[in-house]
Design a protein around this motif. Structure first.
Motif, PDB file in Angstrom:
ATOM      1  N   ALA A  73       0.817  -1.214   0.000  1.00 42.56           N
ATOM      2  CA  ALA A  73       0.000   0.000   0.000  1.00 42.56           C
ATOM      3  C   ALA A  73       0.851   1.265   0.000  1.00 42.56           C
ATOM      4  O   ALA A  73       0.541   2.234  -0.690  1.00 42.56           O
ATOM      5  CB  ALA A  73      -0.940   0.000   1.201  1.00 42.56           C
ATOM      6  N   ASP A  74       1.938   1.241   0.790  1.00 46.90           N
ATOM      7  CA  ASP A  74       2.801   2.423   0.854  1.00 46.90           C
ATOM      8  C   ASP A  74       3.422   2.718  -0.508  1.00 46.90           C
ATOM      9  O   ASP A  74       3.484   3.861  -0.950  1.00 46.90           O
ATOM     10  CB  ASP A  74       3.914   2.220   1.893  1.00 46.90           C
ATOM     11  N   LEU A  75       3.867   1.667  -1.145  1.00 50.92           N
ATOM     12  CA  LEU A  75       4.486   1.835  -2.469  1.00 50.92           C
ATOM     13  C   LEU A  75       3.444   2.367  -3.460  1.00 50.92           C
ATOM     14  O   LEU A  75       3.711   3.278  -4.254  1.00 50.92           O
ATOM     15  CB  LEU A  75       5.062   0.504  -2.953  1.00 50.92           C
ATOM     16  N   ARG A  76       2.243   1.793  -3.379  1.00 50.17           N
ATOM     17  CA  ARG A  76       1.172   2.251  -4.284  1.00 50.17           C
ATOM     18  C   ARG A  76       0.845   3.718  -4.046  1.00 50.17           C
ATOM     19  O   ARG A  76       0.584   4.468  -4.995  1.00 50.17           O
ATOM     20  CB  ARG A  76      -0.085   1.392  -4.108  1.00 50.17           C
ATOM     21  N   THR A  77       0.883   4.130  -2.764  1.00 49.40           N
ATOM     22  CA  THR A  77       0.623   5.541  -2.460  1.00 49.40           C
ATOM     23  C   THR A  77       1.648   6.428  -3.159  1.00 49.40           C
ATOM     24  O   THR A  77       1.300   7.430  -3.797  1.00 49.40           O
ATOM     25  CB  THR A  77       0.672   5.774  -0.930  1.00 49.40           C
ATOM     26  N   ILE A  78       2.909   6.042  -3.046  1.00 48.94           N
ATOM     27  CA  ILE A  78       3.961   6.872  -3.653  1.00 48.94           C
ATOM     28  C   ILE A  78       3.823   6.892  -5.174  1.00 48.94           C
ATOM     29  O   ILE A  78       3.958   7.941  -5.810  1.00 48.94           O
ATOM     30  CB  ILE A  78       5.363   6.377  -3.212  1.00 48.94           C
ATOM     31  N   ILE A  79       3.499   5.739  -5.747  1.00 51.86           N
ATOM     32  CA  ILE A  79       3.317   5.684  -7.204  1.00 51.86           C
ATOM     33  C   ILE A  79       2.127   6.574  -7.601  1.00 51.86           C
ATOM     34  O   ILE A  79       2.183   7.319  -8.575  1.00 51.86           O
ATOM     35  CB  ILE A  79       3.064   4.224  -7.675  1.00 51.86           C
ATOM     36  N   ALA A  80       1.047   6.500  -6.797  1.00 52.47           N
ATOM     37  CA  ALA A  80      -0.126   7.341  -7.078  1.00 52.47           C
ATOM     38  C   ALA A  80       0.255   8.807  -7.017  1.00 52.47           C
ATOM     39  O   ALA A  80      -0.130   9.602  -7.881  1.00 52.47           O
ATOM     40  CB  ALA A  80      -1.242   7.027  -6.081  1.00 52.47           C
ATOM     41  N   VAL A  81       1.041   9.181  -6.004  1.00 50.28           N
ATOM     42  CA  VAL A  81       1.488  10.567  -5.873  1.00 50.28           C
ATOM     43  C   VAL A  81       2.230  10.991  -7.136  1.00 50.28           C
ATOM     44  O   VAL A  81       1.958  12.051  -7.712  1.00 50.28           O
ATOM     45  CB  VAL A  81       2.377  10.751  -4.619  1.00 50.28           C
ATOM     46  N   VAL A 133      -5.844   2.394  -3.458  1.00 49.83           N
ATOM     47  CA  VAL A 133      -6.572   1.713  -2.386  1.00 49.83           C
ATOM     48  C   VAL A 133      -6.769   0.235  -2.730  1.00 49.83           C
ATOM     49  O   VAL A 133      -6.531  -0.645  -1.904  1.00 49.83           O
ATOM     50  CB  VAL A 133      -7.941   2.388  -2.147  1.00 49.83           C
ATOM     51  N   GLU A 134      -7.188  -0.028  -3.966  1.00 51.65           N
ATOM     52  CA  GLU A 134      -7.574  -1.405  -4.303  1.00 51.65           C
ATOM     53  C   GLU A 134      -6.501  -2.159  -5.054  1.00 51.65           C
ATOM     54  O   GLU A 134      -6.606  -3.371  -5.255  1.00 51.65           O
ATOM     55  CB  GLU A 134      -8.874  -1.379  -5.126  1.00 51.65           C
ATOM     56  N   GLY A 135      -5.500  -1.467  -5.502  1.00 56.73           N
ATOM     57  CA  GLY A 135      -4.381  -2.127  -6.169  1.00 56.73           C
ATOM     58  C   GLY A 135      -4.677  -2.539  -7.599  1.00 56.73           C
ATOM     59  O   GLY A 135      -3.962  -3.344  -8.178  1.00 56.73           O
ATOM     60  N   LYS A 136      -5.763  -2.030  -8.179  1.00 53.94           N
ATOM     61  CA  LYS A 136      -6.037  -2.402  -9.571  1.00 53.94           C
ATOM     62  C   LYS A 136      -6.247  -1.150 -10.432  1.00 53.94           C
ATOM     63  O   LYS A 136      -6.804  -0.150  -9.967  1.00 53.94           O
ATOM     64  CB  LYS A 136      -7.252  -3.320  -9.667  1.00 53.94           C
ATOM     65  N   VAL A 137      -5.805  -1.244 -11.660  1.00 54.18           N
ATOM     66  CA  VAL A 137      -5.956  -0.115 -12.563  1.00 54.18           C
ATOM     67  C   VAL A 137      -7.280  -0.275 -13.301  1.00 54.18           C
ATOM     68  O   VAL A 137      -7.596  -1.346 -13.819  1.00 54.18           O
ATOM     69  CB  VAL A 137      -4.795  -0.048 -13.575  1.00 54.18           C
ATOM     70  N   GLU A 138      -8.062   0.780 -13.294  1.00 54.73           N
ATOM     71  CA  GLU A 138      -9.413   0.694 -13.839  1.00 54.73           C
ATOM     72  C   GLU A 138      -9.672   1.946 -14.671  1.00 54.73           C
ATOM     73  O   GLU A 138      -9.493   3.062 -14.191  1.00 54.73           O
ATOM     74  CB  GLU A 138     -10.362   0.673 -12.635  1.00 54.73           C
TER      75      GLU A 138
END
Lengths: 453, 221
Positions: free
Chosen positions: B76-84, B209-214
């Protein structure tokens, strides 16, 4: 064994003296029998044991209880039951402790009350107050701040400042204040609410809790008043300068020899006269609005039929409407509509509305005047198919010198609607406006009618 | 470095995204205001200020890279940074679109307005509203809100279409209006693109949040 309350040391001394005397007596009585002596010694030891047990439990139990109370107090529980002990010293201690608790409770409550009072004062302030911690989190926020920033106070406390304020200009000033320890002030336009804000961030002078105190003032109204005053001055100077320039030009023409030519002289004097009339009218209008506003105008209120009056006004303005390529229709279905009004003033009010409609409706448009009975009131509406009024301007259009389109400075001073409103209010009536930008506007005057029915 | 330090740094990173979001929001307001009031000076200032948005974007990017390099975050932390990292790209592009509107203001110069500005400011308001809430969804990890905002993009698309048709009529009626009308269509298109960028941000929130690209809303344009 020991009725009443007594000091511990006397109890111990007394017990030991009794024991000593009893042992001595026994020793004297049974000194020949070794076994009896053993029994007596055994009994003595047992008695000493029981005595110690009694004393220790009497002392230790209340002490233990006191310890628990101390813990409760530390947790903030100040409602404690009073206890007593048969031991004098312990009883004194318990009472002293109770005294300490109640006085601590009083002080704490006084402190809480004072705190509530301060929070109450800060909360009632019109200016928004926020305290940001050094970690840039919201520690405190009063209700004015929550209102100005359109956030919930409960959801803001403990959250990052930028998450709550969502305005980088304010946040940046607070960050800078936290970093440099210097006061920062700024004017900011809030997004969403479109409020004009003045914010000041100053370092918090609390040694243990460094942070920043942020004060946010809503200066939207102040700005608007200042702006409308500024516009008034510029409008009035413009309105006066234009006729003055014409008069000056006429005089110059006459001076340059025009006075010799009788025809020309007549023409230019006539022009100058018209301009003087314009200025007089302007000043009269201004004087009138000040008089109506201050309530020093006497109204001649009479019961009369409004229908002919409406027809009269519409006919008078028909020429102007024709020139502007507009059609005026009067739409009154029922017979006489009786109102309590000053004929001339109401005529002026309706004419003002019509005049505005003509001014703000593009050629080919329509203006419809209607009137109808509404309970004991009569409603008169002027509806046009003009450019309409933007929603954000509607609350201000009745203000003196307020103009929706500031660039149309040549067309009037923005006094008409203000005069109209004051006339209607002086009659005990009301004025409403509905408008959609680009689609037209409808002004409705409500006047008190014939109450008898 | 202790875990607590990482949490704080991650929080600061997100705070900076909100800060940048507010800069973009104000840039949109200023761009539309400069266009409405034909204030060329304000438009020039806005174009100059776009540099600040670009700067904060690189600042956030640096912080994010440093966080990845030093903390090696997972899940989740990594995904947050990628999202940022993705959100700031979208925000930066939105800033460029606002700058674009300011440039159009300069091109329009002091030519008389074709018609009162009604739909274009409305598009800007909708877009700003979407932007603000998309970043709220990002902070609160609210995927329901994120999905809802995506559906609102259609409103902006419809307004764009309305502006386009209206201006087309102007051009058909009077060829002299063609250049002005074209500029306004560009401005409207810029706003439409901005709203699309907001849906990108929302997609990133769901990813975070969900880890999937939509792909949540395919724009008409």
């Amino acid at each position: 064994m020991f009725p009443g309350r007594s000091a511990i040391k006397w109890r111990i001394t007394f017990s030991y003296v009794i024991l000593l005397v009893a042992s001595l007596v026994c020793f004297l009585l049974f000194r020949d029998s070794l076994s009896a002596l053993f029994i007596v010694s055994g009994i003595t030891v047992l008695l000493i044991f029981l005595l110690s047990l009694y004393l220790s439990s009497n002392i230790a139990k209340p002490l233990r209880g006191l310890g628990l109370k101390c813990r409760d107090m530390a947790r903030g529980k100040l409602e404690l039951e009073e206890e007593s002990s048969s031991l004098c010293e312990i009883n004194d201690l318990l009472q002293d402790f109770a005294y300490m608790t109640s006085s601590a409770k009083q002080r704490f409550e006084a402190f809480l009350n004072e705190r509530r009072q301060w929070i109450g004062i800060v909360d009632q302030m019109e200016d928004g107050v926020i305290i940001s911690s050094e970690e840039r989190e919201v520690q405190f926020m009063n209700s004015a701040a929550a209102k100005i920033l359109q956030v919930s106070r409960r959801e803001s406390l403990g959250h990052p400042l930028v998450e709550v304020v969502r305005d980088y200009e304010i946040v940046e000033a607070v960050y800078r204040c936290l970093k440099t320890g210097e006061q920062q002030s700024k004017m900011v336009r809030a997004e969403g609410s479109s409020l004009s804000l003045r914010m000041t961030a100053m370092p918090l002078q609390v040694p243990q809790r460094p942070g920043a105190l942020v004060v946010i003032q809503d200066i939207t109204e102040l700005n608007r008043v200042a702006k409308s005053r500024q516009e008034f001055v510029s409008n009035i100077s413009h309105e006066l300068r234009t006729p003055l320039a014409s008069i000056k030009a006429a005089i110059e023409t006459l001076e340059d020899g025009g006075i010799e030519d009788k025809m020309a002289a007549h023409l230019f004097l006539g022009k100058a006269g018209v301009e003087v009339d314009k200025m007089t009218q302007l000043i009269q209008q201004l004087g009138e609005i000040f008089r109506i506003e201050s309530g020093s105008v006497a109204f001649k209120i009479e019961l009369q039929n409004i229908v002919p009056l409406i027809e009269e006004v519409s006919q008078e303005l028909q020429i102007q409407a024709d020139r502007a390529g507009l059609e005026i229709t009067v739409n009154i279905s029922t017979g006489p509509l009786l109102v309590l009004a000053d004929r001339n003033r109401i005529k002026e009010a309706i004419a003002n509305l019509l005049h505005n409609s003509i001014k703000f409706t593009p050629p080919g448009g329509n203006i419809e005047i209607s009137a109808w009975q509404e309970d004991s009131f009569v409603a008169i509406s002027v509806a046009d198919t003009g450019i309409g009024i933007p929603a954000e301007d509607i609350p201000h259009i009745f203000e003196r010198f307020y103009k929706v389109d500031k660039s149309r400075s040549g067309e009037g001073m923005g006094l008409g609607l203000s005069i109209t409103k004051h006339i209607v209010l002086a009659h005990g009536g009301d004025i409403r406006v509905e408008s959609e930008e680009g689609k037209g506007a409808t002004f409705t005057i409500i006047l008190p009618g014939d109450r008898e029915g | 470095m202790p875990r607590e330090g990482f949490e704080r740094q991650l929080q600061q990173l997100q705070n900076k995204v909100l800060f940048m979001g507010s800069m973009v929001e104000k840039a949109i307001t200023r761009s539309i205001e400069s266009m409405k009031s034909r204030n060329l000076e304000a438009a020039r200032q806005l174009i100059a200020d776009d540099l600040e948005i670009n700067q904060i974007r690189y600042e956030i990017e640096d912080d994010a890279i440093q966080l990845i390099a030093t903390q090696q975050p997972m899940a989740a932390d990594l995904r947050t940074i990628i999202a940022v990292l993705n959100i700031i790209t979208d925000l930066e592009r939105m800033g460029d679109h606002a700058e674009g509107i300011a440039k159009i203001t300069l091109m329009l110069g002091d030519e008389p307005p074709l018609k009162p500005f009604i739909d274009i400011p409305r598009m800007a308001d909708r877009t700003k509203h979407m932007l603000r809430r998309s970043l709220s969804a990002f902070i609160t990890r609210d995927t329901t809100l994120a999905r809802q905002i995506c559906t609102e993009d259609d409103e902006v698309d419809n307004l764009h279409e309305q502006v386009y048709r209206e201006l087309l009529v102007f051009m058909l009626q009077d060829v002299k209006t063609i250049s002005r009308a074209t500029y306004l269509i560009w401005a409207s298109h810029n706003l439409e693109r901005m709203a699309d960028r907001v849906t990108n941000i929302c997609e990133r929130v769901v990813f975070m949040v969900e880890g999937k690209v939509e792909e949540m809303n395919v724009s008409k344009y």
